[in-house]
Design a protein around this motif. Structure first.
Motif, PDB file in Angstrom:
ATOM      1  N   LEU A 163      -0.649  19.156   6.344  1.00  0.00           N
ATOM      2  CA  LEU A 163      -1.558  19.586   5.285  1.00  0.00           C
ATOM      3  C   LEU A 163      -1.767  21.102   5.252  1.00  0.00           C
ATOM      4  O   LEU A 163      -2.623  21.591   4.532  1.00  0.00           O
ATOM      5  CB  LEU A 163      -2.921  18.898   5.444  1.00  0.00           C
ATOM      6  N   GLY A 164      -0.971  21.833   6.042  1.00  0.00           N
ATOM      7  CA  GLY A 164      -1.185  23.272   6.155  1.00  0.00           C
ATOM      8  C   GLY A 164      -1.169  24.016   4.838  1.00  0.00           C
ATOM      9  O   GLY A 164      -1.992  24.900   4.601  1.00  0.00           O
ATOM     10  N   GLY A 165      -0.232  23.674   3.969  1.00  0.00           N
ATOM     11  CA  GLY A 165      -0.134  24.389   2.694  1.00  0.00           C
ATOM     12  C   GLY A 165      -1.365  24.214   1.835  1.00  0.00           C
ATOM     13  O   GLY A 165      -1.908  25.177   1.282  1.00  0.00           O
ATOM     14  N   ALA A 166      -1.827  22.973   1.713  1.00  0.00           N
ATOM     15  CA  ALA A 166      -3.032  22.703   0.920  1.00  0.00           C
ATOM     16  C   ALA A 166      -4.257  23.345   1.563  1.00  0.00           C
ATOM     17  O   ALA A 166      -5.132  23.883   0.873  1.00  0.00           O
ATOM     18  CB  ALA A 166      -3.227  21.192   0.782  1.00  0.00           C
ATOM     19  N   TRP A 167      -4.326  23.297   2.895  1.00  0.00           N
ATOM     20  CA  TRP A 167      -5.448  23.905   3.609  1.00  0.00           C
ATOM     21  C   TRP A 167      -5.491  25.412   3.388  1.00  0.00           C
ATOM     22  O   TRP A 167      -6.565  25.990   3.126  1.00  0.00           O
ATOM     23  CB  TRP A 167      -5.331  23.591   5.098  1.00  0.00           C
ATOM     24  N   GLN A 168      -4.337  26.081   3.469  1.00  0.00           N
ATOM     25  CA  GLN A 168      -4.307  27.530   3.320  1.00  0.00           C
ATOM     26  C   GLN A 168      -4.777  27.968   1.942  1.00  0.00           C
ATOM     27  O   GLN A 168      -5.339  29.052   1.786  1.00  0.00           O
ATOM     28  CB  GLN A 168      -2.894  28.052   3.581  1.00  0.00           C
ATOM     29  N   ARG A 169      -4.575  27.127   0.965  1.00  0.00           N
ATOM     30  CA  ARG A 169      -5.006  27.454  -0.396  1.00  0.00           C
ATOM     31  C   ARG A 169      -6.437  27.000  -0.687  1.00  0.00           C
ATOM     32  O   ARG A 169      -6.912  27.139  -1.812  1.00  0.00           O
ATOM     33  CB  ARG A 169      -4.049  26.834  -1.411  1.00  0.00           C
ATOM     34  N   GLY A 170      -7.106  26.460   0.305  1.00  0.00           N
ATOM     35  CA  GLY A 170      -8.496  26.038   0.119  1.00  0.00           C
ATOM     36  C   GLY A 170      -8.662  24.774  -0.686  1.00  0.00           C
ATOM     37  O   GLY A 170      -9.766  24.477  -1.159  1.00  0.00           O
ATOM     38  N   VAL A 212       0.848  -1.189   0.000  1.00  0.00           N
ATOM     39  CA  VAL A 212       0.000   0.000   0.000  1.00  0.00           C
ATOM     40  C   VAL A 212       0.883   1.239   0.000  1.00  0.00           C
ATOM     41  O   VAL A 212       1.757   1.393   0.854  1.00  0.00           O
ATOM     42  CB  VAL A 212      -0.933   0.022   1.225  1.00  0.00           C
ATOM     43  N   ARG A 213       0.659   2.126  -0.951  1.00  0.00           N
ATOM     44  CA  ARG A 213       1.488   3.316  -1.060  1.00  0.00           C
ATOM     45  C   ARG A 213       1.298   4.232   0.132  1.00  0.00           C
ATOM     46  O   ARG A 213       0.223   4.303   0.720  1.00  0.00           O
ATOM     47  CB  ARG A 213       1.150   4.070  -2.346  1.00  0.00           C
ATOM     48  N   VAL A 214       2.351   4.949   0.490  1.00  0.00           N
ATOM     49  CA  VAL A 214       2.305   5.896   1.595  1.00  0.00           C
ATOM     50  C   VAL A 214       1.786   7.232   1.077  1.00  0.00           C
ATOM     51  O   VAL A 214       2.267   7.753   0.068  1.00  0.00           O
ATOM     52  CB  VAL A 214       3.700   6.073   2.229  1.00  0.00           C
ATOM     53  N   ALA A 215       0.787   7.764   1.766  1.00  0.00           N
ATOM     54  CA  ALA A 215       0.243   9.067   1.390  1.00  0.00           C
ATOM     55  C   ALA A 215       1.264  10.153   1.701  1.00  0.00           C
ATOM     56  O   ALA A 215       1.930  10.114   2.733  1.00  0.00           O
ATOM     57  CB  ALA A 215      -1.045   9.332   2.159  1.00  0.00           C
ATOM     58  N   LYS A 216       1.372  11.102   0.812  1.00  0.00           N
ATOM     59  CA  LYS A 216       2.293  12.215   1.003  1.00  0.00           C
ATOM     60  C   LYS A 216       1.485  13.504   1.112  1.00  0.00           C
ATOM     61  O   LYS A 216       0.492  13.677   0.428  1.00  0.00           O
ATOM     62  CB  LYS A 216       3.285  12.307  -0.149  1.00  0.00           C
ATOM     63  N   ALA A 217       1.941  14.392   1.989  1.00  0.00           N
ATOM     64  CA  ALA A 217       1.189  15.632   2.172  1.00  0.00           C
ATOM     65  C   ALA A 217       2.037  16.779   2.674  1.00  0.00           C
ATOM     66  O   ALA A 217       1.527  17.720   3.253  1.00  0.00           O
ATOM     67  CB  ALA A 217       0.046  15.378   3.158  1.00  0.00           C
ATOM     68  N   ASP A 218       3.353  16.726   2.472  1.00  0.00           N
ATOM     69  CA  ASP A 218       4.209  17.727   3.091  1.00  0.00           C
ATOM     70  C   ASP A 218       4.195  19.080   2.388  1.00  0.00           C
ATOM     71  O   ASP A 218       4.720  20.059   2.910  1.00  0.00           O
ATOM     72  CB  ASP A 218       5.650  17.221   3.222  1.00  0.00           C
ATOM     73  N   ASP A 219       3.622  19.164   1.217  1.00  0.00           N
ATOM     74  CA  ASP A 219       3.400  20.450   0.581  1.00  0.00           C
ATOM     75  C   ASP A 219       2.277  20.287  -0.433  1.00  0.00           C
ATOM     76  O   ASP A 219       1.765  19.196  -0.633  1.00  0.00           O
ATOM     77  CB  ASP A 219       4.673  21.011  -0.079  1.00  0.00           C
TER      78      ASP A 219
END
Length: 212
Positions: free
Chosen positions: A108-115, A66-73
């Motif tokens: 997930l801050g970066g994605a969250w800040q951009r909506g 199972v692939r690891v989810a990435k979310a650092d930017d």
């Protein structure tokens, strides 16, 4: 939204129970006509600690594909940005989500800040070691995060007769009795109901948006 509802199932599992629920949901969502991504979040514990617990080592071995989810930017938060709906799971830790899943959420801050996490369907699932060890509080903690995303929180509720058997309207939960109780038919039924409901609601929302 395209013809297929895009669903990401993202989870952390230590002893295999949450992983089993996630796989059941992935299969059910696929059968319901969704394009599904099954992803796990990375392990924070050192390998030496994992190796001392046979059940954790077994889980790591069984989910290695199972692939690891990435979310650092924003560029690598694709597993959430891509999705129309997100099913997210974690074992309970003192009535809350695991450190591993919390770490993932905190990146997930970066994605969250951009909506980029808003206006999606979200729903949660969990497993606990004791009967009253955080089934509902863990799911409610996940829902709090989904609200901060601007997400559309979709719980299974009591929308199917089988929900009166598992008794949890907030999401799918399993009592593993300290690792001794495998995922049973009641939990699997709850997982299927929740996955199908999430796909159905996401599909309805997509159709309404397309018609607007």
């Amino acid at each position: 939204m395209g013809a297929l509802v895009k669903v990401s199932i993202i989870y952390y599992s230590a002893t295999g129970h949450v992983a089993e629920i996630a796989r059941e949901m992935a299969e059910s969502a696929t059968k319901a006509g969704a394009d599904v991504r099954l992803r796990r979040v990375g392990e924070l514990a050192p390998q030496a600690a994992v190796d001392t617990r046979p059940e954790r080592a077994f889980d790591a071995e069984m989910t290695a594909d199972v692939r690891v989810a990435k979310a650092d930017d924003v560029a690598t938060a694709d597993d959430l940005i891509w999705a129309d709906a997100v099913l997210m799971g974690s074992p309970t830790r003192f009535g809350n989500v695991s450190a591993q899943l919390k770490h993932f959420l905190d990146t997930l801050g970066g994605a969250w800040q951009r909506g980029l996490l808003a206006d999606k369907v979200y729903s949660g699932f969990t497993s606990t070691g004791t009967l009253h060890g955080g089934h509902e509080s863990t799911l409610l903690a996940l829902a709090t995060t989904f609200h901060h995303f601007g997400g559309i929180v979709v719980a299974p509720g009591y929308t199917h007769p089988a929900k009166f058997t598992d008794g949890n309207p907030y999401g799918t939960s399993h009592h593993d009795a300290g690792g001794a109780q495998p995922v049973d038919d009641v939990t699997r039924a709850a997982a299927r109901i929740q996955a199908e409901r999430v796909v159905g609601v996401a599909r309805s929302i997509g159709a309404a948006r397309a018609a607007a």
